[in-house]
Design an enzyme around this catalytic site. Structure first.
Site, short mmCIF file in Angstrom:
data_model
loop_
_atom_site.label_atom_id
_atom_site.label_comp_id
_atom_site.label_asym_id
_atom_site.label_seq_id
_atom_site.Cartn_x
_atom_site.Cartn_y
_atom_site.Cartn_z
N HIS A 157 0.87 -1.17 0.00
CA HIS A 157 0.00 0.00 0.00
C HIS A 157 0.91 1.23 0.00
O HIS A 157 2.11 1.13 0.28
CB HIS A 157 -0.90 0.01 1.23
CG HIS A 157 -1.99 -1.01 1.19
ND1 HIS A 157 -2.94 -1.11 2.17
CD2 HIS A 157 -2.30 -1.98 0.28
CE1 HIS A 157 -3.79 -2.07 1.87
NE2 HIS A 157 -3.41 -2.63 0.74
N GLU A 192 1.25 3.71 2.04
CA GLU A 192 1.88 4.01 3.32
C GLU A 192 3.07 3.07 3.57
O GLU A 192 4.12 3.51 4.04
CB GLU A 192 0.88 3.88 4.48
CG GLU A 192 -0.33 4.79 4.34
CD GLU A 192 -1.51 4.13 3.63
OE1 GLU A 192 -2.65 4.53 3.92
OE2 GLU A 192 -1.31 3.24 2.79
N CYS A 226 -5.16 1.54 6.29
CA CYS A 226 -5.96 0.34 6.57
C CYS A 226 -5.67 -0.19 7.97
O CYS A 226 -4.57 -0.05 8.49
CB CYS A 226 -5.72 -0.73 5.51
SG CYS A 226 -4.05 -1.42 5.50
N CYS A 246 -1.56 -1.12 7.60
CA CYS A 246 -0.71 0.08 7.50
C CYS A 246 -0.78 0.90 8.79
O CYS A 246 0.22 1.44 9.23
CB CYS A 246 -1.13 0.92 6.31
SG CYS A 246 -0.75 0.18 4.72
#
Length: 149
Positions: free
Chosen positions: A53, A55, A81, A90
């Site tokens: 992701h 992040e 998330c 994350c």
């Protein structure tokens, strides 16, 4: 100290996210920056499904810089998330990183997230700011957001 504002950094994160639109499968095309003392320590955008992701990509890049993330601010277009699916949470990774502030444009409407990512961060003592450039981010992510309306 940089004269850039939260709005400026969020627009940069939005551009990063838009650069991967169409490649992220059922995930939103998120952009992320990690800033400390006006310097970008890491940046990232959502990888294809099963990949990092935004992040996590920004954290990975920032950790390579060998600089402490204590006191850094993470800017992301969508709430980090909160659950482990194809990738780890994350929000939990950010909470462990030393980052002291997260600025997110919009909440993730996914039923397994929707405020839970922010909750994880706040419980870990991370300051959370929501709503920066939300109209622009919602416009960019309209196609993805329509799946939750």
């Amino acid at each position: 100290m940089s004269s850039k504002t939260d709005q400026d950094y969020m627009l940069q994160a939005l551009e990063l996210g838009e650069s991967v639109k169409g490649t992220t499968g059922d995930n939103p095309w998120v952009g992320c920056l990690i800033i400390k003392d006006g310097i970008i320590l890491g940046q990232g955008a959502t990888h294809p499904p099963g990949g990092l992701h935004a992040e996590a990509a920004a954290l990975q890049e920032a950790q390579k810089s060998k600089q402490s993330l204590n006191g850094a601010t993470l800017y992301c277009t969508v709430e980090p998330c909160s659950f482990e699916g194809r990738t780890p949470s994350c929000a939990k990774a950010i909470a462990r990183s030393g980052i002291s502030r997260v600025v997110a444009s919009i909440r993730d409407p996914h039923p397994k997230v929707n405020g839970k990512g922010f909750s994880i961060l706040r419980q870990a003592g991370v300051e959370v700011t929501e709503g920066i450039k939300s109209q622009q981010v919602e416009a960019s992510l309209q196609e993805w957001l329509n799946g939750y309306r």
